[in-house]
Motif scaffolding. Structure first.
Motif, PDB file in Angstrom:
ATOM      1  N   ALA A  35     -49.733   5.951 -10.273  1.00  0.00           N
ATOM      2  CA  ALA A  35     -51.238   5.851  -9.751  1.00  0.00           C
ATOM      3  C   ALA A  35     -51.490   7.286  -9.490  1.00  0.00           C
ATOM      4  O   ALA A  35     -52.913   7.759  -9.702  1.00  0.00           O
ATOM      5  N   LEU A  36     -50.675   8.217  -8.966  1.00  0.00           N
ATOM      6  CA  LEU A  36     -50.956   9.498  -8.491  1.00  0.00           C
ATOM      7  C   LEU A  36     -49.615  10.456  -9.459  1.00  0.00           C
ATOM      8  O   LEU A  36     -48.573  10.152  -9.234  1.00  0.00           O
ATOM      9  N   ARG A  37     -50.125  11.209 -10.284  1.00  0.00           N
ATOM     10  CA  ARG A  37     -49.187  11.790 -11.104  1.00  0.00           C
ATOM     11  C   ARG A  37     -49.297  13.547 -11.074  1.00  0.00           C
ATOM     12  O   ARG A  37     -50.279  13.797 -11.099  1.00  0.00           O
ATOM     13  N   PHE A  38     -48.351  14.356 -10.769  1.00  0.00           N
ATOM     14  CA  PHE A  38     -48.184  15.619 -11.014  1.00  0.00           C
ATOM     15  C   PHE A  38     -47.418  16.114 -12.127  1.00  0.00           C
ATOM     16  O   PHE A  38     -46.421  15.685 -12.233  1.00  0.00           O
ATOM     17  N   ARG A  39     -48.154  16.785 -12.702  1.00  0.00           N
ATOM     18  CA  ARG A  39     -47.671  17.491 -13.959  1.00  0.00           C
ATOM     19  C   ARG A  39     -47.673  18.741 -14.272  1.00  0.00           C
ATOM     20  O   ARG A  39     -48.648  19.518 -14.708  1.00  0.00           O
ATOM     21  N   GLY A  40     -46.680  19.580 -13.764  1.00  0.00           N
ATOM     22  CA  GLY A  40     -46.797  21.151 -13.521  1.00  0.00           C
ATOM     23  C   GLY A  40     -47.325  20.975 -12.139  1.00  0.00           C
ATOM     24  O   GLY A  40     -48.529  21.433 -11.892  1.00  0.00           O
ATOM     25  N   ALA A  41     -46.491  21.054 -10.999  1.00  0.00           N
ATOM     26  CA  ALA A  41     -46.902  21.142  -9.453  1.00  0.00           C
ATOM     27  C   ALA A  41     -45.772  21.951  -8.798  1.00  0.00           C
ATOM     28  O   ALA A  41     -44.648  21.655  -8.856  1.00  0.00           O
ATOM     29  N   GLU A  42     -46.339  22.642  -7.830  1.00  0.00           N
ATOM     30  CA  GLU A  42     -45.552  23.209  -6.698  1.00  0.00           C
ATOM     31  C   GLU A  42     -46.137  23.231  -5.418  1.00  0.00           C
ATOM     32  O   GLU A  42     -47.362  23.270  -5.219  1.00  0.00           O
ATOM     33  N   ASP A  43     -45.453  23.159  -4.315  1.00  0.00           N
ATOM     34  CA  ASP A  43     -46.057  23.200  -2.892  1.00  0.00           C
ATOM     35  C   ASP A  43     -47.281  22.045  -2.686  1.00  0.00           C
ATOM     36  O   ASP A  43     -48.033  22.508  -2.187  1.00  0.00           O
ATOM     37  N   CYS A  44     -46.925  21.021  -3.273  1.00  0.00           N
ATOM     38  CA  CYS A  44     -47.874  19.879  -3.402  1.00  0.00           C
ATOM     39  C   CYS A  44     -47.199  18.794  -2.086  1.00  0.00           C
ATOM     40  O   CYS A  44     -46.066  18.682  -2.130  1.00  0.00           O
ATOM     41  N   GLU A  45     -47.998  18.032  -1.529  1.00  0.00           N
ATOM     42  CA  GLU A  45     -47.535  17.206  -0.571  1.00  0.00           C
ATOM     43  C   GLU A  45     -48.198  15.865  -0.589  1.00  0.00           C
ATOM     44  O   GLU A  45     -49.800  15.879  -0.732  1.00  0.00           O
ATOM     45  N   ILE A  46     -47.796  14.434  -0.096  1.00  0.00           N
ATOM     46  CA  ILE A  46     -48.388  13.411  -0.134  1.00  0.00           C
ATOM     47  C   ILE A  46     -47.861  12.932   1.291  1.00  0.00           C
ATOM     48  O   ILE A  46     -46.429  12.815   1.417  1.00  0.00           O
ATOM     49  N   ILE A  47     -48.730  12.700   2.451  1.00  0.00           N
ATOM     50  CA  ILE A  47     -48.167  12.429   3.645  1.00  0.00           C
ATOM     51  C   ILE A  47     -49.139  11.344   4.135  1.00  0.00           C
ATOM     52  O   ILE A  47     -50.175  11.229   3.849  1.00  0.00           O
ATOM     53  N   ASN A  48     -48.412  10.221   4.784  1.00  0.00           N
ATOM     54  CA  ASN A  48     -48.919   9.014   5.263  1.00  0.00           C
ATOM     55  C   ASN A  48     -49.835   8.484   4.512  1.00  0.00           C
ATOM     56  O   ASN A  48     -50.817   7.804   4.913  1.00  0.00           O
ATOM     57  N   CYS A  49     -49.409   8.529   3.057  1.00  0.00           N
ATOM     58  CA  CYS A  49     -50.296   7.591   2.297  1.00  0.00           C
ATOM     59  C   CYS A  49     -49.655   6.237   1.914  1.00  0.00           C
ATOM     60  O   CYS A  49     -48.434   5.993   2.178  1.00  0.00           O
ATOM     61  N   LYS A  50     -50.547   5.342   1.140  1.00  0.00           N
ATOM     62  CA  LYS A  50     -50.097   4.129   0.817  1.00  0.00           C
ATOM     63  C   LYS A  50     -50.243   3.985  -0.999  1.00  0.00           C
ATOM     64  O   LYS A  50     -51.258   4.253  -1.197  1.00  0.00           O
ATOM     65  N   PHE A  51     -49.269   3.382  -1.499  1.00  0.00           N
ATOM     66  CA  PHE A  51     -49.343   3.123  -2.977  1.00  0.00           C
ATOM     67  C   PHE A  51     -49.001   1.473  -2.854  1.00  0.00           C
ATOM     68  O   PHE A  51     -47.905   1.126  -2.929  1.00  0.00           O
ATOM     69  N   VAL A  52     -50.151   0.827  -3.045  1.00  0.00           N
ATOM     70  CA  VAL A  52     -49.897  -0.775  -3.016  1.00  0.00           C
ATOM     71  C   VAL A  52     -50.712  -1.464  -4.075  1.00  0.00           C
ATOM     72  O   VAL A  52     -51.989  -1.089  -4.425  1.00  0.00           O
ATOM     73  N   ASN A  53     -50.279  -2.618  -4.382  1.00  0.00           N
ATOM     74  CA  ASN A  53     -51.034  -3.648  -5.374  1.00  0.00           C
ATOM     75  C   ASN A  53     -51.658  -2.747  -6.571  1.00  0.00           C
ATOM     76  O   ASN A  53     -52.793  -2.633  -6.794  1.00  0.00           O
ATOM     77  N   SER A  54     -50.554  -2.169  -7.324  1.00  0.00           N
ATOM     78  CA  SER A  54     -50.938  -1.469  -8.579  1.00  0.00           C
ATOM     79  C   SER A  54     -49.946  -1.933  -9.468  1.00  0.00           C
ATOM     80  O   SER A  54     -48.861  -2.270  -9.348  1.00  0.00           O
ATOM     81  N   GLY A  55     -50.224  -1.835 -10.816  1.00  0.00           N
ATOM     82  CA  GLY A  55     -49.657  -2.396 -12.032  1.00  0.00           C
ATOM     83  C   GLY A  55     -48.577  -1.424 -12.610  1.00  0.00           C
ATOM     84  O   GLY A  55     -47.693  -1.946 -13.049  1.00  0.00           O
ATOM     85  N   GLY A  56     -48.602  -0.027 -12.162  1.00  0.00           N
ATOM     86  CA  GLY A  56     -47.582   0.792 -12.547  1.00  0.00           C
ATOM     87  C   GLY A  56     -46.361   1.350 -11.384  1.00  0.00           C
ATOM     88  O   GLY A  56     -46.397   0.504 -10.406  1.00  0.00           O
ATOM     89  N   SER A  57     -46.353   2.655 -11.651  1.00  0.00           N
ATOM     90  CA  SER A  57     -45.537   3.347 -10.372  1.00  0.00           C
ATOM     91  C   SER A  57     -46.474   3.964  -9.424  1.00  0.00           C
ATOM     92  O   SER A  57     -47.693   4.045  -9.595  1.00  0.00           O
ATOM     93  N   GLY A  58     -46.028   4.179  -8.352  1.00  0.00           N
ATOM     94  CA  GLY A  58     -46.753   4.985  -7.161  1.00  0.00           C
ATOM     95  C   GLY A  58     -46.775   6.360  -7.615  1.00  0.00           C
ATOM     96  O   GLY A  58     -48.119   6.690  -7.677  1.00  0.00           O
ATOM     97  N   VAL A  59     -45.921   7.097  -7.550  1.00  0.00           N
ATOM     98  CA  VAL A  59     -46.172   8.642  -7.731  1.00  0.00           C
ATOM     99  C   VAL A  59     -44.912   9.186  -8.695  1.00  0.00           C
ATOM    100  O   VAL A  59     -43.734   8.628  -8.708  1.00  0.00           O
ATOM    101  N   ARG A  60     -45.291  10.049  -9.600  1.00  0.00           N
ATOM    102  CA  ARG A  60     -44.320  10.583 -10.530  1.00  0.00           C
ATOM    103  C   ARG A  60     -44.639  12.131 -10.585  1.00  0.00           C
ATOM    104  O   ARG A  60     -45.908  12.675 -10.407  1.00  0.00           O
ATOM    105  N   PHE A  61     -43.499  12.975 -10.395  1.00  0.00           N
ATOM    106  CA  PHE A  61     -43.535  14.474 -10.792  1.00  0.00           C
ATOM    107  C   PHE A  61     -43.006  14.664 -11.997  1.00  0.00           C
ATOM    108  O   PHE A  61     -41.562  14.644 -12.287  1.00  0.00           O
ATOM    109  N   ASP A  62     -43.764  14.901 -13.197  1.00  0.00           N
ATOM    110  CA  ASP A  62     -43.355  15.365 -14.391  1.00  0.00           C
ATOM    111  C   ASP A  62     -43.061  16.919 -14.570  1.00  0.00           C
ATOM    112  O   ASP A  62     -43.865  17.646 -14.211  1.00  0.00           O
ATOM    113  N   LEU A  63     -41.937  17.169 -15.724  1.00  0.00           N
ATOM    114  CA  LEU A  63     -41.815  18.611 -16.187  1.00  0.00           C
ATOM    115  C   LEU A  63     -41.700  19.332 -14.953  1.00  0.00           C
ATOM    116  O   LEU A  63     -40.709  19.490 -14.299  1.00  0.00           O
ATOM    117  N   HIS A  64     -42.451  20.638 -14.721  1.00  0.00           N
ATOM    118  CA  HIS A  64     -42.080  21.515 -13.778  1.00  0.00           C
ATOM    119  C   HIS A  64     -42.834  20.585 -12.391  1.00  0.00           C
ATOM    120  O   HIS A  64     -43.905  20.386 -12.285  1.00  0.00           O
TER     121      HIS A  64
END
Length: 746
Positions: free
Chosen positions: A370-399
């Motif tokens: 649902a939320l994807r980072f593809r080349g990211a630094e110093d990013c944050e996910i705080i107090n969030c919810k990932f619910v009722n979805s067909g794929g994954s919640g969060v992924r950090f790809d490559l860098h």
């Protein structure tokens, strides 16, 4: 004269007041300029203030970009008001949306100063959703493929305009189950595109192009969802459009099967026989649903079909063949719920073959979260919810570096919770030093049963701590690579290998020995991860051969410490902690393994790994091999100190020296270890360890080890400390405090 001085004093006070007033006013105006508000009742032509909010998130992002063009370089926040914020396609944030210089650390070392924040308005719960409403429902009068039990209960609607195919469907309570037929076992071994089935299990249905075969292809540890290409009903043979990971046949006899089957057909009207189930026919553009959430006339209410598998992508500049990427920096998400993204299906061999990470548990560099980072630094996910979805919640790809996921909930997801996935084997090591802290991850892997709670693949130096993970189809936490440099191009992960960065002499010798692993370790970037203070329970509920914590084919220096692994009761888990194939130099320290049905071992190690100060207590069964099992390879130099093993009343082996089938050389042997200071106890057999201690003490090992009751204070109520006089204290064993393991309450 006195009156004159009083007059001057009064003017001075007024001047100061006016200056202060204008300064405060200016600050407030500046503050409001740095805040954009979005409401589902807003207007995209509005100014974006709290009283005149915008209507959509993309409009708010464009507003921020316009302000940047005008010279505003201050941190900015987009506040989302209550309600469901619909995204009809993936929102992409780029380098210019983040900060282009180094981020300043604030006083709290756990925080960074975000440059662009997406936040929930105080005390409100906004949802970012890909769900497009499905309207115009009509009661289905009849259909030749519909079962009798569903007649008069199924409603039909057109697929919303702009959508073609989708693989999940939602109502206000969550994800609805796609119709699944009763399972079957393949009648004989096929190949990766051929399955043999019992008569009548696969037919040439009206929506054949939309039907999927869900199958465990002759392996315990994964499941595939494959579109069908053709069927020969007479000869009971079907061909899939996409290859399975392994040949499609019957599972081994020992593999746990909940309903006795290993293959199921989904998305046929014939199987639509329960409330809450649905079917789609993309050829006729119809959706069929037996509703559970109904309007006054009985029709389905609040139905949503997903438009994308990826809600938001934070995308830096990726130089795939080169050595350096340019990441996005300083994007933050706070207090937001992410829902109703689709599962990304396998649709072609070109997109799938060679791109699967270990055992095809996920696809390399693909939009599956649902939320994807593809080349990211110093990013944050705080107090969030990932619910009722067909794929994954969060992924950090490559860098991905110095990113953080903290205090979030991941629940009722079709696939994984959190994925960290760097580049494939090679010298480009740019996915590291991220933090996954204090998250509640549960009821995930509901569609692709093998998807883990947290997975670091080719990702190192991460801290994974204080997460509470439960109710998984397969594993809790994975730290892996398991793609050798000589992997054939269409094999698992074969296309991820960076061949131009690996010398030919390394590719020619990939035999899984400790010595050879040391040569290849520089290309295996899942190293020096710290997995600590996590709590994992109710794991491996749908597949088999999984673990609470699994490390395999990774690099050096991974530490698994102070985790509480308990009440894993399915008859499907071989061991709560496992260092599997090609894994060395891992420290397993201070973990509590309590009340687990672990049919093979408590801790399994296929390599030179250290096992120190762990507690294995109240096992539901005596393991087939050993409470600590050394497997398949020599374990020379492995340290085994200060562990407590309280056996099942029926005993079992404290340790195993387990060979492969028909293996006669290069075997694991306890004499190869450094073993001492351990405490053993069997509640009914005081001679349980006599033979082991005699054997080891004869070769000058286990000299200090003891047999005796550890005298725990109150393990049934979670107190694993020691009473006065415990032999554990005499041996210097560290008492373990499970109150520090799992979620830290705010």
């Amino acid at each position: 004269m006195k009156t004159f001085y009083n007059y001057l004093k009064f003017r001075s006070i007024v001047s100061v007041f006016v200056v202060v007033l204008f300064t405060v006013s200016g600050c407030n105006n500046q503050q409001h300029k740095n805040e954009i508000y979005v409401s589902i009742t807003g207007d995209d032509s509005a100014e974006g203030s709290v009283s005149k909010p915008l209507a959509t998130i993309p409009a708010a992002v464009e507003k921020v970009r316009d302000l940047r063009q005008l010279g505003n370089t201050e941190p900015m926040t987009i506040y989302l008001r209550e309600g469901r914020h619909y995204l009809k396609k993936t929102l992409v944030l780029g380098i210019d949306d983040g900060i282009t210089t180094s981020l300043d650390k604030v006083a709290d070392e756990e925080s960074t100063k975000a440059y662009l924040t997406f936040a929930a308005y105080p005390n409100e719960e906004p949802i970012i959703s890909a769900g497009k409403p499905v309207n115009g429902w009509q009661l289905l009068q009849s259909h030749s493929e519909l079962p009798e039990v569903a007649m008069g209960k199924v409603w039909v609607a057109d697929i919303p305009e702009g959508l073609d195919k989708f693989y999940t469907l939602y109502d206000k309570k969550g994800r609805l189950n796609r119709a699944r037929a009763a399972g079957f076992i393949p009648t004989k071994m096929g190949d990766k595109r051929t399955v043999y089935f019992p008569k009548g299990k696969i037919k040439n249905w009206e929506n054949f192009a939309d039907v999927e075969l869900n199958i465990r292809p002759s392996r315990a540890w994964m499941i595939n969802m494959l579109p069908l290409e053709s069927v020969d009903e007479e000869n009971m043979m079907a061909t899939t459009k996409v290859s399975s990971t392994y040949a499609m046949g019957e599972l081994a006899h020992w593999v746990h099967k909940k309903d006795g089957n290993s293959a199921w057909i989904e998305n046929t009207l014939e199987a639509l026989d329960k409330p809450g189930e649905w079917v789609v026919n993309s050829k006729t553009r119809k959706i069929y649903l037996w509703p559970v959430n109904k309007a006054e006339d009985g029709s389905p209410k609040g139905i949503l079909a997903p438009t994308t598998s990826e809600l938001i992508r934070v995308a830096g500049h990726i130089d795939y063949e080169g050595s350096e990427d340019k990441p996005v920096k300083g994007i933050s998400f706070s207090g937001i719920t992410f829902s109703h993204a689709d599962r990304r299906a396998w649709t072609s061999n070109e997109d799938q073959l060679g791109w699967g990470m270990q055992h095809d548990w996920d696809m390399f560099d693909r939009p599956t979260a649902a939320l994807r980072f593809r080349g990211a630094e110093d990013c944050e996910i705080i107090n969030c919810k990932f619910v009722n979805s067909g794929g994954s919640g969060v992924r950090f790809d490559l860098h991905a570096q110095k990113n953080k996921v903290k205090n979030c909930e991941f629940a009722h997801l079709g696939e994984a919770g959190i994925l960290l996935a760097g580049y494939g084997p090679g010298t480009k090591d740019v996915n590291h030093h991220n933090k996954i802290i204090n998250n509640h991850i549960h009821h995930f892997s509901e569609i692709t049963w093998h998807s883990p709670g947290i997975w670091a693949w080719q990702s190192g130096y991460n801290r994974i701590a204080n997460n509470y993970i439960h109710h998984s189809g397969y594993a809790g936490i994975l730290i892996t690579n398991r793609v050798e440099p000589d992997r054939r191009i269409n094999g698992e992960g074969g296309r991820t290998v960076r061949h131009h960065e690996i010398p030919d002499e390394v590719k020619k010798n990939t035999k899984e020995t400790y010595e050879n692993w040391k040569v290849r370790e520089k290309y295996n970037h899942s190293r020096h991860n710290i997995i600590e203070y996590n709590e994992i329970t109710n794991a491996v509920q749908l597949l088999s051969d999984g673990n609470c914590i699994y490390v395999s084919g990774a690099g050096t220096g991974n530490i698994v410490r102070y985790n509480y692994l308990h009440d894993n009761l399915e008859h499907s888990m071989p061991a709560p902690i496992r260092c599997d194939d090609d894994q060395h130099e891992t420290l397993i320290l201070g973990n509590v393994l309590y009340n687990n049905y672990a049919f093979s071992a408590g801790i399994a190690s296929k390599g030179v790994n250290d096992i120190i100060n762990n507690v294995i207590v109240a096992p539901r069964v005596a393991p087939r091999f050993g409470y600590i099992s050394f497997e398949w390879v020599p374990v020379t130099g492995s340290k085994v100190y200060h562990n407590i093993i309280v056996s099942h009343p029926t005993g079992g082996n404290a340790y195993a020296e387990r060979p492969k089938k028909d293996q006669v050389t290069n075997l694991p042997n306890l004499s190869q270890t450094e073993m001492d200071g351990n405490l053993y106890f069997n509640p009914v057999n005081s001679n349980w360890m006599d033979a082991h201690l005699a054997r080891m003490q004869a070769i000058n090992k286990e000299k200090k080890s003891l047999f005796g009751d550890p005298m725990f204070i109150d393990i049934e109520n979670g107190n694993f400390g020691f009473k006065e006089g415990s032999p554990a204290l005499k041996l210097g064993i560290e008492p373990l405090d499970i109150s520090k393991m799992g979620i830290i309450k705010k």
